[in-house]
Write a protein that holds these residues in place. Structure first.
Motif, PDB file in Angstrom:
ATOM      1  N   GLU A 135       4.458  13.366  -1.697  1.00 39.37           N
ATOM      2  CA  GLU A 135       5.236  12.525  -2.595  1.00 39.37           C
ATOM      3  C   GLU A 135       5.423  11.114  -2.029  1.00 39.37           C
ATOM      4  OE1 GLU A 135       7.309  13.362   0.777  1.00 39.37           O
ATOM      5  OE2 GLU A 135       6.230  14.811  -0.391  1.00 39.37           O
ATOM      6  N   ASP A 136       5.538  10.119  -2.896  1.00 37.96           N
ATOM      7  CA  ASP A 136       5.977   8.822  -2.388  1.00 37.96           C
ATOM      8  C   ASP A 136       7.346   8.504  -2.965  1.00 37.96           C
ATOM      9  OD1 ASP A 136       5.682   7.680  -4.901  1.00 37.96           O
ATOM     10  OD2 ASP A 136       3.646   6.965  -4.480  1.00 37.96           O
ATOM     11  N   CYS A 137       7.882   7.358  -2.533  1.00 39.81           N
ATOM     12  CA  CYS A 137       9.278   7.088  -2.866  1.00 39.81           C
ATOM     13  C   CYS A 137       9.498   6.955  -4.374  1.00 39.81           C
ATOM     14  CB  CYS A 137       9.746   5.834  -2.153  1.00 39.81           C
ATOM     15  SG  CYS A 137       8.744   4.407  -2.576  1.00 39.81           S
ATOM     16  N   MET A 143       0.816  -1.206   0.000  1.00 40.44           N
ATOM     17  CA  MET A 143       0.000   0.000   0.000  1.00 40.44           C
ATOM     18  C   MET A 143       0.849   1.255   0.000  1.00 40.44           C
ATOM     19  SD  MET A 143      -3.450   0.731   1.972  1.00 40.44           S
ATOM     20  CE  MET A 143      -2.951   1.556   3.440  1.00 40.44           C
ATOM     21  N   SER A 144       0.616   2.091  -1.035  1.00 43.44           N
ATOM     22  CA  SER A 144       1.552   3.176  -1.279  1.00 43.44           C
ATOM     23  C   SER A 144       1.050   4.555  -0.890  1.00 43.44           C
ATOM     24  CB  SER A 144       1.859   3.218  -2.771  1.00 43.44           C
ATOM     25  OG  SER A 144       0.654   3.499  -3.449  1.00 43.44           O
ATOM     26  N   GLY A 145      -0.228   4.719  -0.662  1.00 45.35           N
ATOM     27  CA  GLY A 145      -0.719   6.072  -0.423  1.00 45.35           C
ATOM     28  C   GLY A 145      -1.358   6.692  -1.645  1.00 45.35           C
ATOM     29  N   GLY A 146      -1.267   6.006  -2.790  1.00 48.55           N
ATOM     30  CA  GLY A 146      -1.938   6.491  -4.005  1.00 48.55           C
ATOM     31  C   GLY A 146      -3.413   6.103  -3.993  1.00 48.55           C
ATOM     32  N   ILE A 147      -4.058   6.313  -5.118  1.00 51.45           N
ATOM     33  CA  ILE A 147      -5.496   6.024  -5.207  1.00 51.45           C
ATOM     34  C   ILE A 147      -5.738   4.515  -5.356  1.00 51.45           C
ATOM     35  CG2 ILE A 147      -7.548   6.330  -6.679  1.00 51.45           C
ATOM     36  CD1 ILE A 147      -6.343   9.102  -7.436  1.00 51.45           C
TER      37      ILE A 147
END
Ligand code: ATP
Ligand code: MG
Length: 396
Positions: A345-347, A186-190
């Motif tokens: 931002e994510d990595c 789970m990345s934090g995106g949609i």
């Protein structure tokens, strides 16, 4: 007369011998969910479940939102239960129920009766027309429409009688934990929260993994993922979120591999780390939010080049055939969308190469990966330093 919530569930009915196990699992999930609130009891009654409160007032405003989101529930109906099934009592109870539900609003309705007690002295049709006539005569603004009524007032005659008029659709699917467990990247995106929700909807218990790369990714990006997992937990029940410190692994990849290949190699490292965590927690699959061709990094070639990093279990991609709009629609419905679009931002965005390959070759990537000295050890170390949070979905 007492207030009840009728719970309808679908697919379980077709499950032969396992049916009882699955039903009991759903009952247990509902009991756990209502445990913090006083007096609620759940029991099975002829093909559906009933929630009652034996101690205090039944609070629909609390119970409905908590239960309607549970996988396995196809619909809930707030209603009343009565023991005395005489036609006189059915009339007055149905009228009281309608007054409570519709107030003075102008509405059209019809009454429908189901009679599993065949000894009942009146036919279903007779009950419907008697009760319907009584409501019509006693509510100024209610009129009968048998073809397209605003409300169908249901009268069910069983061991007790039940009257209800609203059917609130649930999530559907299968009860939590009846299809094993999977670990969600789970990345934090949609996308990934939607992938997690859809997997959970099929009865799969979820643990989540987030790869954190401080200081390149912020505390707020991490908080976003925590908030998302908390939101998901509303559907899945308690979620364990594993936060893996991935900065060193990531830097190693960026230092050692050609820039156009780093995105794939990072994803492979993520799958490897997630798989280690998944093996420890008893998962049978990994889950990602990839959708074919959505962005240049999710071409079939890219998926092919990444997938082989997981050796012990399948990688499920529930969104792989969906359009972005379809994914967004679900994200809005489950209320993860607003959290996902917070602008942190994510990595992957921090390190994203100028020209990632759209047609990477798996063998070439595997070869480069093999030659990076100490990469496996870094992944191992990252997993060892994982921090695990237990998120309960902001329930009481
Ligand atoms: P999302 O909307 O889920 O962020 P995306 O469209 O941004 O996905 P990618 O960045 O290519 O797509 O990521 C694809 C999948 O890889 C994500 O859906 C997620 O499952 C996983 N993933 C990517 N970055 C991370 C991360 N930092 N932590 C955990 N999983 C990640
Ligand atoms: Mg993303």
């Amino acid at each position: 007369m007492k207030n009840v919530l009728l719970i309808k569930y679908g697919e379980i009915a077709t499950r032969g011998k396992n049916r009882y196990l699955v039903e009991n699992r759903l009952i247990r999930t509902i009991i756990e969910r209502l445990e913090p609130y006083e007096g609620y009891r759940v029991y099975k009654e002829q093909g559906r479940l009933l929630v009652v409160n034996e101690k205090t007032e039944f609070d629909y405003n609390v119970v409905i939102p908590l239960v309607v989101v549970l996988p396995g529930v196809t619909a809930v109906c707030p209603g009343v239960e009565i023991e005395d099934q005489s036609i006189e009592n059915l009339r007055v109870t149905a009228l009281a129920h309608c007054k409570e539900q519709f107030g003075d609003k102008p509405v059209t309705f019809k009454v429908e009766t189901k009679r599993s007690d065949k000894k009942y002295p009146l036919t279903s049709r007779e009950v419907s027309s008697d009760v319907g006539g009584y409501i019509f005569n006693n509510m100024e603004n209610a009129s009968v429409d048998v073809h397209a009524p605003d409300f169908v007032v249901m009268v069910e005659l069983r061991n007790n009688a039940y009257i209800y008029s609203r059917l609130i659709p649930g999530v559907g699917g299968l009860p939590m934990g009846t299809s094993g467990k999977a670990t969600l990247l789970m990345s934090g995106g949609i996308d990934s929260p939607v992938a997690g929700f859809l997997t959970a909807k099929r009865g799969v218990e979820i643990e989540a993994v987030y790869f954190d790369s401080p200081p390149y990714t912020s505390e707020r990006a991490k908080q976003k993922v925590i908030d998302l997992a908390n939101r998901l937990a509303l559907y899945t029940g308690e979620i364990r979120l594993h936060i893996v410190p991935f900065t060193e692994t990531q830097l190693k990849i960026y230092d050692s591999a050609p820039p156009e290949k780093t995105t794939r190699m990072l994803k492979r490292a993520m799958l490897k780390a997630a798989e280690k965590i998944a093996l420890e927690n008893g998962s049978m699959a990994l889950v990602t939010g990839d959708s074919i061709g959505q962005v240049a990094s999710q071409t079939m070639e890219a998926i092919n080049a990444i997938d082989s990093a997981a050796r012990e279990m399948p990688v499920l991609r529930p969104l792989c055939t969906m359009d972005k709009q379809e994914i967004v629609d679900i994200a809005r419905k489950i209320e993860t969308f607003e959290i996902s679009i917070r602008p942190y931002e994510d990595c992957c965005t921090v390190f994203v190469p100028k020209h990632p390959e759209t047609k990477p070759k798996r063998k070439i990537i595997e070869n480069i990966e093999r030659k990076i000295d100490g990469l496996d050890a870094l992944v191992e170390e990252a997993v060892k330093n994982t921090e695990t949070l237990v998120l309960k979905g902001d329930l009481k």
